[in-house]
Scaffold this active site. Structure first.
Site, PDB file in Angstrom:
ATOM      1  N   GLU A 116       0.805  -1.208   0.000  1.00 25.53           N
ATOM      2  CA  GLU A 116       0.000   0.000   0.000  1.00 25.53           C
ATOM      3  C   GLU A 116       0.851   1.277   0.000  1.00 25.53           C
ATOM      4  OE1 GLU A 116      -0.125  -2.326   2.425  1.00 25.53           O
ATOM      5  OE2 GLU A 116       1.143  -1.311   3.862  1.00 25.53           O
ATOM      6  N   ASP A 129      15.089  24.293 -32.020  1.00 22.90           N
ATOM      7  CA  ASP A 129      15.382  25.396 -32.916  1.00 22.90           C
ATOM      8  C   ASP A 129      16.766  25.905 -32.568  1.00 22.90           C
ATOM      9  OD1 ASP A 129      14.741  26.554 -30.557  1.00 22.90           O
ATOM     10  OD2 ASP A 129      12.944  27.564 -31.274  1.00 22.90           O
ATOM     11  N   ASP A 147       9.062  28.811 -29.750  1.00 26.34           N
ATOM     12  CA  ASP A 147       8.878  30.024 -28.971  1.00 26.34           C
ATOM     13  C   ASP A 147       7.763  30.927 -29.476  1.00 26.34           C
ATOM     14  OD1 ASP A 147      10.222  30.681 -31.231  1.00 26.34           O
ATOM     15  OD2 ASP A 147      12.081  31.269 -30.230  1.00 26.34           O
ATOM     16  N   ASP A 195       4.048  28.164 -33.071  1.00 23.02           N
ATOM     17  CA  ASP A 195       4.664  26.891 -32.664  1.00 23.02           C
ATOM     18  C   ASP A 195       3.739  26.097 -31.746  1.00 23.02           C
ATOM     19  OD1 ASP A 195       7.002  27.325 -34.043  1.00 23.02           O
ATOM     20  OD2 ASP A 195       7.965  28.372 -32.381  1.00 23.02           O
ATOM     21  N   GLU A 239       8.458 -12.717   3.838  1.00 22.61           N
ATOM     22  CA  GLU A 239       7.222 -12.686   4.619  1.00 22.61           C
ATOM     23  C   GLU A 239       6.429 -13.977   4.479  1.00 22.61           C
ATOM     24  OE1 GLU A 239       6.215  -7.920   5.029  1.00 22.61           O
ATOM     25  OE2 GLU A 239       5.086  -9.099   3.591  1.00 22.61           O
TER      26      GLU A 239
END
Ligand code: ATP
Length: 964
Positions: free
Chosen positions: A294, A336, A680, A684, A749
């Protein structure tokens, strides 16, 4: 929809100028804006221009959510079952686990959310306002009613504004849902229309997609339209990342397996192990509680948030947590050039006219020398040698290479700056420009334009912004598709078109060429070739080149209405060349991309030769890359673009339109690549959306691009993209590490219960159920959290990118967790258990229950199992720190968090074993010293075995590498 601003804004029956005047008067402002002192006063009066969250306290709901998610519900069921069968203590322990986990998950989420919210601090929105009569950039939160703002293409509008002059196109989709741009103009005052449709108003939260205008702010903060309608009480939902979804699925799988195991345990334990049904049920429920992972999801969320926070501090702002994961598998960067690979600090180096070449420095030589010149062009020392203002520079050979015809015979030496053609060039350079070089102000504007203006100033032109604006009649904004900008200006009776732009775009629209005396001469094919050869010669040196041209219009008429009619029959005046040096960090970053298998594709609007020169210089391509121009690309179908990208490893797209970026992104994604794309401009935005990771620039880009992108580089630096990819890879690795760590629990376990069940009554239970739960609480989450802070493994950037389809949890990982590390830990803990029993004289089948002579030894033995598990998991924590590298290569003690977590686990274990209340609760008893002495070897054995395994893997890889 009339609101309270309306009466003031839309006085009936007024002409636009009068209406504007009246509004300014009402707002106690003027066309020159407010004074700083007045603005400060109004800021106190009206408050900051910010939207406040409504809805307030959400945390009780959030916390409640942690108790009802499916895994928690499973645990509730287990607890209820335990209560029903009367095992109150174990039920209490399970509830404690639920509580601890919920508290833990809640704090993680709060921290993660805080980290994301804090990101806005790194990128405050800016606004250009006129204060004390000067243009200044301020934090948009400090806008006040009455401020006069300048709105330009790409800006996000930060307040509700009434336009005073100019016209813009606005994308109002944030307010109206309508995405087609709407024209807004100072001259369009209508009466009786709803506020949102009034053509002279623009609103906070909308974007300017074209044009330029000036306007006065009439509402800020919560009084804006956006503030009134924004449903900010709703939390921004973070969609779960693919990684989280996968982990959630696996957590469920494990839960299902645990349920099956627990269910199978009941009959086996009752019939085989002679356990009462009741006790078997208790064990089954406890086993279930211990195995359910969990804690996994909140740890992942926090790990991502910590990564996002770290990246923000290093210049890359990631807007979605899940993007970190995508970054880790990015294998193509489309970048670019200007501002990303280069510094975007341009400095003019030469002006070519028919009179010859004048070398430039960007500094002043004329009357204006005293003005501030430094900021835009950058430190000269950094930018390589340059010649003085009047010498012909080495970047401009007199004869063009490649056998192209040389320029017309230039006069001996450099031309006189006072020559008529030179003066014509600098007048055009100064007129067709929006940069500002005002004395006492920082140079501002588009860096290309700043460089052009510096060239004009250096050669004696008047660059005063006021004079320029009063002469300007019309402006045709720079259009990245046309690659041109023009203005129409009036000086006395003369009306002139001034144009600048990419040389081939300008040349195509020129009919004549200005000769040295300033007279238009014929522009025949030979002359065109000479001009092109000159531009190419500049470009080949990596310089950016702009052509200047002009045309006289009839002084008495109106300028033509169509852009096409303005930008035609021009007279070419000259070429300005400017240098934009590559960023120093780029070369290294490019080298990292190479070794990391990341491909870099340059897509630029600039000249093919300039692009190729810069790409070569920073190491992106070799000597002969394939350069494809935007025009070539337009001819290709999408699958042809795909073929081209596959066939050409070194490819550059030059003179590319923003649309080309979209096609390239689609083609690459179609081939299964994970694409990061920079951009930019306003145009774009679609490509930024489409790419897997859209990357915008924090400094030079537009607000529109920033909004469309997933990542914003606050330092505009290409190297930050690579840094972010590295962080993405690291986080992904770390998530795998702690999943591995948590999964390893399962075997140790389960094994004690298996041994017990399969022992058929001969072996007592090697671990009590409460000890199992104590182990779960004590050693699971803290080391897992610490593992999420691991530094990058060496070689993280010298392996290929992770395929998009590869899951976070893979088969080999599970084998390593369950069948390798888990089995070793289980073997060690069982060895400890049997050792203690054996020392006490136990034989299989002997009674160990309460009251029997061996009971104390049995308690010591289960404690030994418990401690063995903890010691083994310490070894696991060290082992999983690397996937393939040796631990020594990352430093055994380099993760302080892990050392602290392990220290914590040891202290807790000591408490559980030695503190009497815990002894009573968990049934622990201090094991004999001879057994305790074994424990320090456990971590070393687990870790050592894994170290050997990794060594063998590395050796095999090296061998096959050599053979291959
Ligand atoms: P990148 O795409 O790498 O950022 P870029 O800045 O050169 O490159 P654009 O801004 O689209 O891309 O510019 C394309 C071309 O248009 C430039 O190479 C230049 O020739 C021309 N240009 C750029 N800015 C202006 C301007 N303000 N006025 C006129 N022409 C310009």
């Amino acid at each position: 929809m009339r609101n309270r601003h309306e009466a003031r804004l839309r006085p009936l029956g007024l002409d636009p100028e009068e209406a504007a005047e009246r509004l300014l008067r009402d707002l106690h402002s003027s066309g020159k804006g407010l004074s700083t002192a007045e603005a400060r006063r109004r800021l106190v009066q009206y408050g900051r221009n910010e939207l406040r969250r409504r809805g307030g306290r959400r945390w009780p709901r959030e916390l409640a959510r942690q108790f009802v998610h499916p895994l928690a519900l499973l645990l509730w069921v287990a607890a209820a079952l335990l209560l029903i069968v009367g095992s109150h203590v174990v039920a209490g322990a399970v509830v404690l686990i639920i509580l601890l986990n919920a508290g833990f998950a809640f704090t993680q989420e709060v921290q993660a959310e805080k980290a994301v919210e804090a990101l806005t601090r790194y990128l405050p929105q800016r606004s250009r306002v006129i204060r004390d009569g000067e243009h200044v950039d301020i934090d948009a939160a400090e806008l006040v009613p009455g401020d006069v703002v300048v709105i330009r293409q790409g800006d996000r509008i930060a307040a509700d504004v009434r336009l005073l002059s100019g016209a813009i196109e606005a994308d109002m989709s944030a307010l109206t849902g309508e995405s087609a741009p709407s024209l807004r103009s100072a001259a369009a005052v209508e009466v009786d229309v709803p506020v949102l449709q009034a053509h002279d108003l623009v609103f906070s939260g909308t974007n300017c997609t074209g044009g330029e205008a000036r306007g006065v702010v009439f509402a800020t903060g919560m009084t804006t339209e956006l503030g009134r309608i924004a449903a900010l009480s709703e939390r921004v939902e973070q969609e779960p990342s693919p990684m989280e979804q996968q982990v959630r699925r696996v957590a469920w799988l494990i839960a299902a397996v645990s349920i099956a195991l627990a269910a199978a345990f009941i009959p086996v334990a009752t019939f085989g192990g002679h356990l009462s049904l009741l006790n078997a049920l208790v064990f089954a429920a406890g086993l279930l509680a211990g195995m359910v992972p969990e804690g996994l999801l909140p740890v992942i969320t926090l790990a991502l948030a910590v990564a996002v926070k770290g990246l923000a501090a290093r210049g890359a702002l990631v807007k979605r947590l899940s993007a970190v994961e995508t970054l880790g598998s990015t294998d193509v960067i489309c970048t670019d050039k200007t501002g990303t690979l280069t510094e975007n600090r341009m400095r003019p180096t030469a002006l070519w006219t028919t009179a010859g070449v004048i070398g430039l420095t960007g500094g002043g030589t004329g009357a204006d020398t005293g003005g501030e010149t430094g900021a835009a062009p950058g430190e000269p020392g950094k930018q390589g040698p340059h010649t003085g203002p009047t010498a012909a520079p080495d970047t401009a050979p007199d004869t063009a290479p490649d056998g192209a015809p040389g320029p017309e015979p230039a006069p001996e030496g450099a031309p006189d700056p006072a020559a008529p053609v030179v003066q014509a060039a600098v007048r055009t350079a100064a007129a067709c420009n929006n940069a500002r070089l005002q004395p006492g102000e920082e140079p501002s504007g588009d860096p290309t334009e700043v460089a052009v203006l510096l060239a004009a100033r250096e050669l004696g032109a008047d660059v005063d912004a006021g004079h320029r604006e009063s002469a300007r009649r019309w402006q045709l904004h720079f259009d990245p598709e046309r690659k041109l900008m023009s203005t129409v200006d009036r000086h006395g009776d003369e009306l002139t078109v001034h144009t600048k732009g990419a040389p081939e775009a300008v040349l195509r629209r020129c009919a004549t060429l200005l000769d040295a005396q300033g007279r238009p001469a014929e522009l025949d094919d030979a002359a065109r070739e000479r001009v092109t050869a000159r531009a190419d010669a500049f470009a080949r040196d990596g310089l950016r080149v702009l052509a200047l041209a002009r045309r006289a219009l009839p002084g008495d008429g109106d300028p033509p209405h169509e852009r096409e009619d303005v930008e035609r029959d021009l007279c070419l005046i000259g070429l300005v060349a400017m240098i934009d040096p590559p960023r120093p960090e780029v070369e290294d970053a490019v080298a990292h991309c190479r070794s990391a298998g990341i491909r870099i594709i340059v897509i630029t609007g600039d000249h093919p030769l300039t692009a190729a020169a810069v790409a070569r210089r920073v190491g992106i391509t070799g000597e002969h890359p394939r350069v494809v121009t935007g025009a070539d690309l337009d001819e290709l179908h999408e699958h042809q673009i795909g073929d081209l990208l596959r066939a050409e490893p070194e490819i550059i797209f030059a003179r590319a339109s923003p649309e080309a970026k979209l096609h390239i992104a689609d083609a690459l994604r179609g081939q299964g690549h994970v694409v990061a794309m920079t951009g930019d401009g306003v145009n774009d935005a679609p490509a930024l959306h489409r790419a897997d990771i859209g990357v915008a620039m924090g400094r030079s880009g537009t607000d529109v691009a920033r909004e469309a992108s997933t990542m914003v580089l606050t330092d505009d630096n290409f190297a930050s993209i690579v840094e972010a990819i590295r962080a993405g890879r690291r986080i992904y690795d770390n998530v795998r590490k702690f999943i591995l760590y948590i999964f390893t629990h399962a075997t140790p376990e389960v094994v004690p219960f298996l041994v017990f069940a399969l022992g058929g009554g001969a072996v007592p239970l090697p671990l009590t159920i409460l000890q199992l739960l104590a182990f779960d609480v004590g050693s699971e989450t803290l080391p897992a959290l610490a593992l999420s802070r691991e530094k990058a493994e060496p070689g993280i950037m010298s392996r290929g990118p992770r395929p998009r389809s590869e899951g976070v949890i893979r088969g080999p990982m599970l084998i390593r967790a369950w069948l390798f590390l888990g089995v070793i830990v289980a073997a060690l803990q069982m060895a400890g258990f049997f050792y203690v029993l054996h020392q006490a004289g136990w034989h299989p089948g002997d009674a160990t229950g309460a009251g029997s002579p061996l009971h104390h030894a049995y308690q010591q033995a289960t404690t030994m199992t418990f401690l063995g598990m903890i010691a083994g998991q310490i070894g696991t924590a060290f082992a999983v720190r690397t996937q393939r590298a040796s631990l020594r290569s990352v430093g055994v003690f380099s993760n302080r968090y892990l050392l602290a977590a392990i220290g914590g686990a040891i202290v807790l274990a000591a408490l559980f074993v030695y503190a009497p209340p815990f002894q009573a609760l968990l049934g622990t008893a201090a094991p004999p010293a001879s057994a305790l002495a074994l424990l320090p070897a456990y971590p070393l054995i687990v870790w050592g075995a894994d170290e050997l395994r990794r060594f063998l893997i590395r050796r095999r890889a090296a061998r096959t590498g050599r053979e291959g």
